[in-house]
Design a protein around this motif. Structure first.
Motif, PDB file in Angstrom:
ATOM      1  N   ASP A 159       0.818  -1.206   0.000  1.00 21.33           N
ATOM      2  CA  ASP A 159       0.000   0.000   0.000  1.00 21.33           C
ATOM      3  C   ASP A 159       0.858   1.264   0.000  1.00 21.33           C
ATOM      4  N   LEU A 160       1.819   1.323  -0.925  1.00 21.95           N
ATOM      5  CA  LEU A 160       2.703   2.467  -1.036  1.00 21.95           C
ATOM      6  C   LEU A 160       2.174   3.453  -2.074  1.00 21.95           C
ATOM      7  N   ARG A 161       2.476   4.729  -1.862  1.00 22.66           N
ATOM      8  CA  ARG A 161       2.178   5.741  -2.880  1.00 22.66           C
ATOM      9  C   ARG A 161       3.395   5.859  -3.780  1.00 22.66           C
ATOM     10  N   MET A 162       3.261   5.361  -5.008  1.00 26.01           N
ATOM     11  CA  MET A 162       4.376   5.311  -5.942  1.00 26.01           C
ATOM     12  C   MET A 162       3.932   5.739  -7.336  1.00 26.01           C
ATOM     13  N   ILE A 163       4.876   6.316  -8.078  1.00 25.03           N
ATOM     14  CA  ILE A 163       4.689   6.665  -9.482  1.00 25.03           C
ATOM     15  C   ILE A 163       5.759   5.916 -10.269  1.00 25.03           C
ATOM     16  N   ALA A 164       5.392   5.288 -11.384  1.00 26.52           N
ATOM     17  CA  ALA A 164       6.381   4.547 -12.172  1.00 26.52           C
ATOM     18  C   ALA A 164       5.926   4.455 -13.617  1.00 26.52           C
ATOM     19  N   GLY A 165       6.862   4.077 -14.485  1.00 33.46           N
ATOM     20  CA  GLY A 165       6.517   3.903 -15.882  1.00 33.46           C
ATOM     21  C   GLY A 165       7.501   3.022 -16.624  1.00 33.46           C
ATOM     22  N   LYS A 166       7.018   2.442 -17.711  1.00 32.77           N
ATOM     23  CA  LYS A 166       7.833   1.628 -18.612  1.00 32.77           C
ATOM     24  C   LYS A 166       8.666   2.534 -19.512  1.00 32.77           C
ATOM     25  N   VAL A 167       9.947   2.275 -19.609  1.00 24.87           N
ATOM     26  CA  VAL A 167      10.798   3.063 -20.491  1.00 24.87           C
ATOM     27  C   VAL A 167      10.369   2.876 -21.952  1.00 24.87           C
ATOM     28  N   LEU A 168      10.248   3.992 -22.658  1.00 20.53           N
ATOM     29  CA  LEU A 168      10.006   3.991 -24.098  1.00 20.53           C
ATOM     30  C   LEU A 168      11.332   4.235 -24.805  1.00 20.53           C
ATOM     31  N   LEU A 200      -1.273   4.284  -6.485  1.00 17.55           N
ATOM     32  CA  LEU A 200      -0.310   4.170  -7.580  1.00 17.55           C
ATOM     33  C   LEU A 200      -0.642   5.134  -8.713  1.00 17.55           C
ATOM     34  N   GLY A 201       0.403   5.608  -9.384  1.00 18.04           N
ATOM     35  CA  GLY A 201       0.215   6.496 -10.519  1.00 18.04           C
ATOM     36  C   GLY A 201       1.201   6.165 -11.621  1.00 18.04           C
ATOM     37  N   TYR A 202       0.825   6.488 -12.842  1.00 11.90           N
ATOM     38  CA  TYR A 202       1.669   6.144 -13.993  1.00 11.90           C
ATOM     39  C   TYR A 202       2.365   7.380 -14.539  1.00 11.90           C
ATOM     40  N   SER A 203       3.654   7.207 -14.846  1.00 10.30           N
ATOM     41  CA  SER A 203       4.457   8.269 -15.440  1.00 10.30           C
ATOM     42  C   SER A 203       4.921   7.819 -16.826  1.00 10.30           C
ATOM     43  N   VAL A 204       4.485   8.512 -17.853  1.00  9.09           N
ATOM     44  CA  VAL A 204       4.933   8.213 -19.217  1.00  9.09           C
ATOM     45  C   VAL A 204       6.443   8.455 -19.267  1.00  9.09           C
ATOM     46  N   THR A 205       7.207   7.496 -19.863  1.00 10.96           N
ATOM     47  CA  THR A 205       8.643   7.445 -19.592  1.00 10.96           C
ATOM     48  C   THR A 205       9.505   7.226 -20.831  1.00 10.96           C
ATOM     49  N   PRO A 206       9.602   8.202 -21.735  1.00  7.82           N
ATOM     50  CA  PRO A 206      10.650   8.091 -22.754  1.00  7.82           C
ATOM     51  C   PRO A 206      12.016   8.252 -22.074  1.00  7.82           C
ATOM     52  N   ARG A 207      12.964   7.342 -22.331  1.00  2.85           N
ATOM     53  CA  ARG A 207      14.237   7.421 -21.599  1.00  2.85           C
ATOM     54  C   ARG A 207      14.880   8.791 -21.776  1.00  2.85           C
ATOM     55  N   PHE A 208      15.195   9.156 -23.008  1.00  4.25           N
ATOM     56  CA  PHE A 208      15.593  10.502 -23.359  1.00  4.25           C
ATOM     57  C   PHE A 208      15.547  10.616 -24.872  1.00  4.25           C
ATOM     58  N   ALA A 209      15.634  11.829 -25.367  1.00  5.23           N
ATOM     59  CA  ALA A 209      15.390  12.071 -26.785  1.00  5.23           C
ATOM     60  C   ALA A 209      16.201  11.177 -27.724  1.00  5.23           C
ATOM     61  N   PRO A 210      17.488  10.898 -27.467  1.00  4.55           N
ATOM     62  CA  PRO A 210      18.256  10.085 -28.418  1.00  4.55           C
ATOM     63  C   PRO A 210      17.745   8.664 -28.609  1.00  4.55           C
TER      64      PRO A 210
END
Length: 438
Positions: A159-168, A200-210
């Motif tokens: 029961d943790l409050r966490m934000i996470a996302g899959k790397v794009l 829980l919350g979702y964070s859209v996660t592009p690694r970085f522009a390159p």
């Protein structure tokens, strides 16, 4: 009226109602300090908080009170940028950013195609995070959707409050990590399964522009437009070699930040890690859109990336937060992050007070993540996420605390000398989730 879910804790309590300012003493009304306080929990939330002598008359008879008068309680620490999938490569011999990614990060993240491995690392990472007093984090998975399923499953059980996302990432990485056409579809499925479920919350996660094509970043921007309650996390202007690479890959862009702006990725729930090599124009544009930079001092020192300019951020109104950036960071501890932040500040002639540091690590980080109505303070109706700190945890810390004559001196000693040994307990959702072995 009390119930079996009520908990009463007597201890010194410290919390920040708002930014304490830059002075050696906090701005009036910003600090809430109860030298002998009482924290009253009802289930997952804080019911009452105040001086013990004020709250005690309203307490029912014959209740049990946890007596932690030799301890200090603060809101749980918040980490705005961390890679759980890099836990096992912490303290790998230093390289700069792009070498680090190729030599350590990408090979390690390939292991997360195995769901059992992702489950094991999720639990190990959460154990270490709670040991360090961190109750909320914004977390990168790998490019494998199962890495996020495993992490959220482990968080949900506690029961943790966490934000996470899959790397794009659909280019410029090993084939085993590229997500191609499935990356956005996998993200949509993960959002449906996990975003807003419990805490829980979702964070859209592009690694970085390159490592993302323009098409993938545009699609990531569409996800944010379709659901404004989502978060966004990526990297920006960490390393000079990275800037050169982005300029080569996006020759038509004004600067690095404009690559993200064109994709619709810059907004009030966007976190950009590092932001070392920015000009004031980029800082102002980030400020106008309400985005924040995650200041990752131990990582920036370890990789030799540069020294974050806190004063330039403040002058331009750009929000910044504090983060560990494991695995390039060297410490999951909030204390360790603030210690490194102080050292970076000293090298730039920008001293960091303990007031600013602990405000940033709690209420400040919560505010930047749009979570300040839920966590970041010890206040009625807030979620009962907090850390119990032992100022006598080590002999050196104990000696320094005894020679401190003010609260500011004691907090600064904690900022510089404390580590996970000083975390006596970590509570999340009204439950003790970690207790020090001895």
């Amino acid at each position: 009226m009390t119930s079996s879910t009520d908990t009463f804790i007597r201890a010194e309590l410290i919390s920040f109602a708002h930014d304490p300012g830059e002075g050696n003493t906090p701005c009036p009304g910003s600090l809430e300090h109860y030298a002998d306080g009482l924290l009253w929990l009802k289930g997952q939330h804080i019911h009452a908080v105040g001086h013990f002598y004020e709250v005690a008359p309203s307490l029912p008879e014959n209740i049990s009170i946890l007596d932690y008068r030799d301890k200090l309680i603060m809101p749980g620490f918040i980490d705005t940028h961390v890679h759980y999938v890099q836990l096992d490569i912490v303290a790998s011999y230093g390289r700069q950013l792009l070498d680090w990614l190729n030599d350590y990060t990408f090979p390690e993240e390939c292991r997360f195609a195995n769901h059992a491995h992702a489950e094991a690392l999720s639990n190990a990472f959460i154990d270490e995070m709670l040991r360090a007093g961190t109750t909320t984090a914004q977390v990168f998975g790998s490019s494998h959707p199962g890495s996020v399923d495993a992490f959220f499953t482990a968080c949900q059980k506690r029961d943790l409050r966490m934000i996470a996302g899959k790397v794009l990432m659909d280019r410029n990485a090993p084939d085993a990590l590229l997500d191609g056409a499935s990356g956005i579809a996998d993200s949509e499925r993960l959002i449906e399964d996990w975003h807003g479920k419990g805490r829980l919350g979702y964070s859209v996660t592009p690694r970085f522009a390159p490592t993302s094509t323009k098409a993938q970043m545009d699609a990531a921007g569409a996800l944010l437009r379709n659901d404004p309650t989502l978060w966004l996390q990526t990297h920006l202007a960490e390393n000079s070699g990275e800037l050169d690479w982005v300029a080569e890959l996006f020759p038509g862009s004004q600067d690095y930040l404009s690559v993200y702006e064109k994709a619709g990725l810059v907004g009030p729930r966007s976190t950009f890690a590092h932001g070392i090599h920015l000009d004031n124009g980029m800082r102002r544009r980030l400020a106008e859109r309400g985005a924040n930079i995650a200041f990752c001092p131990s990582s920036n020192l370890f990789l030799g990336s540069g020294l974050f300019d806190r004063e330039a951020a403040k002058e331009t109104g750009m929000a910044f937060t504090y983060a560990t950036d494991i695995g390039a960071g060297t410490d999951l501890s909030g204390f360790g992050t603030l210690k490194s932040a102080y050292q970076v500040g000293q090298l730039r002639g920008q001293p960091l007070t303990a007031w600013q540091g602990f405000y940033g690590l709690t209420h400040g980080n919560a505010k930047a993540l749009s979570l300040d109505s839920h966590i970041g303070q010890l206040a009625p109706s807030y979620e009962a996420d907090f850390v119990v700190i032992d100022p006598q945890a080590t002999s050196l810390l104990s000696r320094r605390i005894k020679h401190s004559t003010t609260l500011g001196e004691r907090l600064f000693a904690l900022m510089m000398l404390a580590d996970d040994r000083a975390i006596y307990e970590t509570w999340a959702g009204g439950q003790c989730q970690h207790r020090r072995d001895s």
